[in-house]
Design a protein around this motif. Structure first.
Motif, short mmCIF file in Angstrom:
data_model
loop_
_atom_site.label_atom_id
_atom_site.label_comp_id
_atom_site.label_asym_id
_atom_site.label_seq_id
_atom_site.Cartn_x
_atom_site.Cartn_y
_atom_site.Cartn_z
N ARG A 1 -4.55 7.37 11.44
CA ARG A 1 -4.14 6.81 10.32
C ARG A 1 -5.18 6.10 9.98
NH1 ARG A 1 0.83 4.01 11.37
NH2 ARG A 1 2.94 6.05 12.35
N ASP A 2 -5.40 5.13 8.73
CA ASP A 2 -6.18 4.91 8.60
C ASP A 2 -6.60 3.46 9.17
OD1 ASP A 2 -8.17 4.31 6.36
OD2 ASP A 2 -6.47 3.32 4.95
N SER B 1 2.43 6.39 5.81
CA SER B 1 2.72 5.91 7.59
C SER B 1 0.65 5.47 7.58
CB SER B 1 2.95 6.83 8.58
OG SER B 1 3.93 6.60 9.05
N TYR B 2 -0.19 6.04 7.44
CA TYR B 2 -1.54 6.65 7.22
C TYR B 2 -1.73 5.47 6.34
CZ TYR B 2 -6.23 8.07 6.36
OH TYR B 2 -7.54 7.71 6.55
N VAL B 3 -1.71 4.99 5.24
CA VAL B 3 -2.48 3.95 4.67
C VAL B 3 -1.88 1.86 4.76
CG1 VAL B 3 -2.74 4.86 2.89
CG2 VAL B 3 -1.06 3.77 2.66
N PRO C 1 2.82 11.06 10.95
CA PRO C 1 1.29 11.68 10.99
C PRO C 1 0.43 11.39 12.29
CG PRO C 1 1.10 9.98 9.56
CD PRO C 1 2.39 10.28 9.87
N PRO D 1 -0.99 -1.14 6.54
CA PRO D 1 -2.58 -1.17 7.93
C PRO D 1 -1.55 -2.08 8.80
CG PRO D 1 -1.95 -2.49 5.74
CD PRO D 1 -1.32 -1.07 5.39
N ARG E 1 1.11 -0.95 0.14
CA ARG E 1 0.09 -0.48 -0.17
C ARG E 1 0.77 1.21 0.24
NH1 ARG E 1 -6.03 -1.03 2.73
NH2 ARG E 1 -5.88 -2.85 1.36
N LYS F 1 0.90 -0.59 10.95
CA LYS F 1 1.16 0.63 11.87
C LYS F 1 2.38 0.77 11.68
CE LYS F 1 -3.11 1.41 10.88
NZ LYS F 1 -3.53 2.20 9.46
N ILE G 1 -7.98 0.49 8.37
CA ILE G 1 -7.79 -1.11 8.41
C ILE G 1 -6.38 -1.32 8.99
CG2 ILE G 1 -6.98 -2.12 6.80
CD1 ILE G 1 -9.55 0.26 4.48
N LYS G 2 -6.77 -2.18 9.67
CA LYS G 2 -5.28 -3.31 10.07
C LYS G 2 -4.80 -4.55 9.12
CE LYS G 2 -5.62 -0.75 14.57
NZ LYS G 2 -5.61 -1.30 16.09
N THR G 3 -3.85 -4.88 9.08
CA THR G 3 -3.45 -6.97 9.08
C THR G 3 -4.52 -7.20 9.34
OG1 THR G 3 -1.32 -6.02 9.33
CG2 THR G 3 -2.31 -8.16 9.02
N GLY H 1 4.03 11.49 4.63
CA GLY H 1 2.90 11.16 5.92
C GLY H 1 1.86 10.15 5.37
#
Lengths: 201, 469, 199, 341
Positions: D17-18, B417-419, D14, B421, B376, B423, D20-22, B414
């Motif tokens: 955060r989005d 980092s935002y996208v 940032p 998954p 991503r 984190k 969506i996680k793993t 950024g």
């Protein structure tokens, strides 16, 4: 006598050529899919290892320093030829399966390594026992791997059915991937052991 | 209107522009103003006042002779009570002038021009510098420098950046709505200085009303041939200088180059307003529009705030907090800087102040999980970088690899980092890699310079010796 | 056998030695350098070129000796091993000396791998394979190219994966050589998909 | 101001955060696999198939747990990646697979295919396919024993008589369309299904012998499109994979429609080749990777000993991924000067 036993023991476990120094792996992986091949390989190995150690040790005073490597190679090549001829004559069926690897004993790092590191600087008797030890050290690892692979891959050991007929052999164990797999795990285990030993010191 | 955009990369963010319809309200001047002497990118200023001096609004507090610099002015009238290092929104301690307000609100004498005909481009640039104008979009680059391109560089287009793509922030939007004349005037001033043929005002397509308002104003003034209003797609980071240039003109600023290398100057709309006020009113940059927003502030809105106002004063003036404040961000949530104290002052580059409670930790979880290689970050990087690989290289301390992966071209938006998954703190690590590379380059350049100097000296000595013979 | 069939036969030898019976993954030759060098991209590329060059030249030399000297004099079974290893050893030595004198750049790129090659069982193995299968000279050359290319393919694939695994949390147990063997195991497994393509 | 109203923490930008996680991504994959899973249960009957799926998922999770303990890692079961691997493995096994074999497959998949390389995301090869490849070369007979659709639910779709006469194999075990075409040609298939369009329809709906989850192209397509719409996977790999199989099959003189509908192509293209960890990162890499997979698949189907080539082609493709990753995107503002490069 104890000294000679020590030399042998040292080669079998504490500085096992295959496990610790991790050389001569090609043949170990290639022929370890059957116990019979492994035994013949070990036999052929001993036919080269022991005599070449003896010859090099006995000639160590007359071999000139600069020419020693070509001479080692010549000696080893000569004994490899003998080993090939003997194997072909008496164990034709198995020999045909693994002949390439028997021929390639001539470039086996263990043999030339021992010639350089041991036989060239030690008396004949000690070199003989070193050769015996190396053969045993090489042989037991090879055979052990072969036992596992053949048992799981065919359900047999050296051709004799061991596991019940209901056992479905995992063919992969006698195919190339399992050779890499076994060596990978073995090297991992050995390196882990050495690392821990180092850590304790 | 056609909608322009750049590709590839970028992402659509939750806009959260709660303060969209809040008209600018002027806050009261603070009782104590803390004015850092460096509020711009460039050489630091030296103080021109002493403790105990009385200053008026617009008095110069510090300046520097260096070419890349901008002076700072007093934003309130009163007495200088301290000149000391204070915490700044950048996170560093910066020499600051502390002024105690006498609430007389006295101004220094300010004079502007009535028409652009009266004033030469050189005078305009000098005036802009004297008024301490810097880019108000966040980078705070001195505007006078941007307006003095090196000889030989031709600027053909000036882009007014009204693509406020950060969530929450509405300052630029309100400026376009409430100060459209000043924005257009500012653009005219820049066009005159740069002798550029065309001005373009770029507005994101979620702010069509602002675009239409500006377009009408331009039509009224008969400036259609000179100034164009274009819509750009609402996408982060559409407002990034480089992305905007690519979207509108299809040009790419060369790596480590500046927009002027492709004949473009990009200026934030707020800056244009400040330029206009500097030229026509003679007003130095002593206040600016700021979006105050976030979940724990009672009255979010757009406010005109004096430079140097500490956050604690702002909180009181806008009605306080609802809940415990856990995160205080200067700037937008994507690129802004989290603050460690509520005593930091507003500076020229402050476009917004965001207040968040506990939910800040769910908005941006600290804990990293293993990278799953979902790609991503690669798909969304507006610069075409491979953030995951730079991140790996940085974690292994492999600066050479980071460099070959073009880490220095990162615009620190950024998005990666935002996208992510998992984190992972990609932007932060790439930023660090970038800084480490630049630092190493500086060290190498210094080494090389020293070496050259030594060699030159030796050769000189040799020559002298030969002469001596 | 007509010429067309002969060409098909050559193609089969080539595909078989390079891919189907990959010299490293299926026949286990050249493992020491394959595993040893697989943590560095640049040295594996250098080694790949060196191996291709030396294998092809040695195969030609070995073939000539086999067919012009050993077979006519009926000494193949007695002298083959000795003569092959001598030929390859001296050939590698000569190449090294020649390179050092004539093109230092090439020597720099390839030279450091040459001593390693002399003991690489792949080279000798290929000459034995040629002799066992009674290949003619052209077939031997094709086998040599195929086998050494197969070595290069396997090595480069492993290097790529190992380079990637530097960023992974490989368990301490498998760090280093062990993981290279494990990767090779799965690579060999994948190569089994080609097995039996040519009788 | 009350001082305990303020308790500031700092962190790097940032600050949003989005969501969506793993685990969300993994959950989406499971959701997308549900149609095909349920389809498999319907087509091959609950009796044994459900057992295969349950055993596979449970042993995959157990293997993951054992791997975590062995290699002292944090508990990674909750990220659902092991469950996905277990489910995928079940779907590419024949419905008749003995349970012990499923267990071996799941353990090979997780331990050999993933755990030894590091945690999730580190595996260079697709774990489920590693598991299946181990089973395939070990127990070829079990892995190529097929039952007719609906055999276990008693509503024989194709009459047993037709099947037995055409293929000459006994009623229980039968052959997949791909193996029939490989060893006997197209004619028997046409005989069996009536006409060419009927054959296509049967393949599209999944009314044919095969692995549990691979037969129904329709259901796989539903799941695949769901994943693409949810942006969990990229369209590039599946499209290039299926497209190149179509074109290359045509070039090799095979029926292109039959080629893409049969075998495990759709399952492989949408769910195996797109496995994050073992597929390329960049767009250009993905395009070429898809084409490469298609090429190898057709080569193996055409010349190889196995009728199906999807599994081996993906494993081979996995090895080349580091090189596909070198096809990086254009970096903004970076131009190769003439004379360079």
């Amino acid at each position: 006598m104890k000294r000679y036993l020590n030399i042998v023991w040292d080669a079998i476990v504490p500085s096992n050529p295959v496990l610790i120094i991790a050389i001569g792996l090609c043949s170990v992986i290639a022929v370890s899919n059957s116990v019979q091949s492994a035994l013949l390989m070990t036999f052929a190995f001993s036919l080269v290892m022991i005599p070449s150690n003896i010859i090099i040790s006995s000639m160590r005073r007359i071999i000139p320093e600069e020419l020693r490597v070509p001479i080692f190679v010549m000696v080893i090549a000569a004994f490899t030829t003998i080993a090939v001829l003997i194997s072909r004559a008496y164990f034709t069926a198995i020999y045909d399966l693994i002949k390439l690897y028997i021929l390639l004993i001539v470039v086996n790092c263990i043999i030339i390594g021992r010639a350089e590191a041991f036989a060239y600087s030690h008396p004949v008797l000690e070199s003989f026992f070193d050769g015996v030890g190396m053969t045993l050290g090489y042989g037991w690892v090879l055979t052990a791997i072969a036992v596992v692979r053949e048992l799981l891959g065919k359900g047999t050991i050296a051709g004799f059915q061991v596991l019940p007929a209901t056992f479905q052999p995992a063919i992969i164990m006698i195919l190339p991937p399992a050779g890499f797999l076994m060596i990978g795990i073995l090297i991992g285990a050995v390196e882990n052991y050495l690392r821990k030993k180092e850590g304790k010191k | 209107m056609k909608v322009f955009t750049y590709s590839p990369g970028g992402t659509h963010l939750e806009e959260e522009k709660w303060t969209k319809d809040k008209v600018f309200v002027s806050l009261q001047p603070p009782s104590v103003a803390v004015i850092p002497l460096v509020q711009h990118t460039g050489a630091p200023n030296t103080p021109l006042v002493k403790i105990g001096d009385n200053v008026k609004i617009g008095s110069i507090l510090g300046s520097s002779p260096a070419p890349i610099s901008a002076p700072v002015h007093a934003s309130i009238s009163g007495q200088v009570i301290a000149i000391e290092d204070r915490l700044c929104p950048t996170g560093a301690k910066v020499q600051s002038v502390v002024i105690k307000n006498d609430f007389k609100d006295e101004w220094v004498n300010c004079e502007g021009v009535a028409s652009l005909e009266e004033i030469s481009p050189e005078e305009i640039v000098k005036k802009i510098r004297d008024c301490g104008i810097v880019g108000l979009g966040g980078a705070a680059f001195p505007t006078s420098v941007k307006l003095s391109p090196p000889v030989g560089k031709v600027i053909d287009t000036v882009i007014a950046n009204g693509a406020e793509c950060e969530p929450y922030l509405t300052t630029d939007y309100r400026v376009m709505l409430e100060y459209s004349d000043q924005v257009i005037n500012g653009l005219l001033i820049e066009l005159k200085v740069l002798k550029a043929k065309k001005g373009v005002i770029a507005v994101e397509d979620n702010k069509v009303d602002a675009a239409e308002l500006l377009l009408n104003a331009i039509r009224e003034k008969n400036l259609e041939n000179l100034i164009e209003v274009v819509l750009v797609k609402t996408k982060y980071p559409q407002g990034g200088e480089k992305q905007l240039i690519k979207a509108i003109l299809g040009r790419e600023v060369p790596s480590e180059g500046l927009p002027l290398d492709v004949g473009v100057v990009v200026q934030n709309v707020g800056t244009l307003k400040a330029i206009s006020e500097a030229i026509f009113e003679g007003k130095p940059l002593i206040d600016r529009g700021i979006t105050i927003s976030g979940t724990v502030i009672k009255n979010p809105g757009n406010y005109i705030v004096r430079i140097g106002t500490p956050v604690s004063e702002i909180i009181e003036q806008v009605g306080g907090l609802n809940r415990r404040l856990r995160k205080l961000i200067f700037g937008g949530p994507m690129t802004g800087v989290a603050q460690s104290s509520i005593e930091v002052p507003v500076v020229k580059g402050t476009s917004g102040i965001l207040f968040f409670g506990e939910e800040a930790f769910t908005m941006a979880p600290e804990e990293e999980t293993p990278c799953i290689r979902c790609s991503r970050c690669v798909d969304h990087c507006p610069t075409g970088l491979m953030p995951v690989l730079i991140d790996h290289a940085y974690r292994r301390n492999d600066l050479k690899l980071s460099e070959s992966l073009n880490a220095v071209d990162c615009i620190e938006c950024g998005v990666c980092s935002y996208v992510c998954p998992a984190k992972r703190h990609l932007t932060d690590n790439i930023k660090k890699a970038k800084q480490a590379i630049l630092k190493q380059r500086r060290i190498e350049a210094a080494k090389k310079a020293a070496f050259e100097k030594l060699r030159a000296k030796k050769e000189q000595e040799k020559a002298q010796k030969e002469v001596g013979k | 056998m007509n010429f067309g069939e002969y060409l098909v036969d050559l193609a089969k030898i080539f595909v078989s030695s390079s891919i189907i019976n990959n010299i490293v993954l299926i026949q286990f030759l050249g493992l020491c350098s394959y595993i040893g060098l697989s943590d560095s991209m640049s040295s594996s590329i250098g080694m790949s070129f060196a191996v291709i060059f030396v294998t092809v030249c040695s195969s030609i030399l070995a073939w000539v000796i086999d067919h012009w000297i050993l077979i006519p004099s009926n000494l193949q079974s007695v002298l083959q091993i000795t003569s092959f290893i001598l030929v390859i050893g001296s050939f590698v030595g000569l190449v090294q000396i020649y390179l050092r004198k004539t093109s230092p750049n090439l020597h720099k790129a390839m030279g450091i791998y040459l001593p390693l090659i002399a003991t690489n069982c792949l080279i000798l193995g290929v000459t034995f394979i040629n002799s066992m299968n009674n290949y003619d000279l052209v077939q031997s050359i094709v086998e040599a190219i195929g086998a050494s290319l197969g070595y290069a393919i396997a090595l480069l694939l492993l290097v790529g994966i190992r380079e990637r695994l530097r960023d992974s949390d490989v368990p301490t147990f498998f760090k280093g050589k062990a993981i290279a063997f494990m990767v090779s195991a799965i690579m060999a497994l994948a190569f089994l998909g080609f097995q039996g393509m040519i009788r | 101001m009350n001082s305990d109203m303020v308790d500031l923490t700092i962190s790097a930008a940032p600050h949003v955060r989005d969501k969506i996680k793993t685990p969300h991504l993994m959950r989406d994959v499971i959701i997308a696999l549900l149609p095909a899973t349920i389809g498999g249960l319907v087509i091959f009957g609950l009796r044994h198939t459900l057992g295969v799926i349950v055993v596979s998922v449970v042993s995959a999770v157990a293997a993951e747990y054992i791997g975590n303990v062995l290699f002292r890692r944090k508990n990674s079961i909750k990220d659902l990646s092991a469950s996905v691997t277990g489910l995928l493995l079940a779907l590419i096994l024949p419905p008749t697979s003995p349970y012990w074999m499923v267990v071996v497959g799941a353990f090979s998949a997780i331990l050999l295919g993933k755990a030894i390389f590091g945690s999730v995301g580190s595996n260079p090869f697709n774990p489920a396919l590693v598991g299946r490849a181990v089973l395939m070369v070990s127990w070829t007979t079990f892995m190529t024993t097929w039952v007719k659709p609906f055999y276990w639910s008693g509503m024989g779709a194709m009459s047993t008589a037709t099947m037995a006469t055409v293929t000459g194999i006994d009623a229980v075990t039968t052959a997949t369309p791909l193996s029939i075409i490989k060893f006997q040609g197209l004619q028997p298939l046409l005989q069996m299904f009536g006409s060419r369009s009927q054959l296509y329809l049967a393949l599209f709906l999944g009314n044919r012998p095969g692995c549990i989850g691979e037969t129904s192209v329709l259901l796989l397509l539903i799941g695949g499109v769901y994943l693409i719409l949810r942006k969990v996977i990229d369209w590039k790999i599946p499209l290039c994979f299926i497209g190149s199989v179509f074109i290359l099959s045509f070039i090799f003189g095979r029926d292109p429609i039959f080629s893409i509908l049969s075998g495990g192509l759709f399952l492989g293209a949408f769910f195996m080749a797109t496995d994050y960890s073992s597929s390329p990162l960049t767009s250009r890499g993905k395009l070429l990777y898809g084409i490469f997979l298609g090429f190898i698949t057709v080569i193996i189907r055409q010349f190889g000993p196995y009728p199906e080539g999807v599994m081996f082609s993906i494993l081979l493709g996995n090895m080349v991924v580091p090189y596909f990753d070198k096809l990086r995107p254009h970096v903004y503002g970076v131009f190769k000067r003439k004379g360079e490069a």
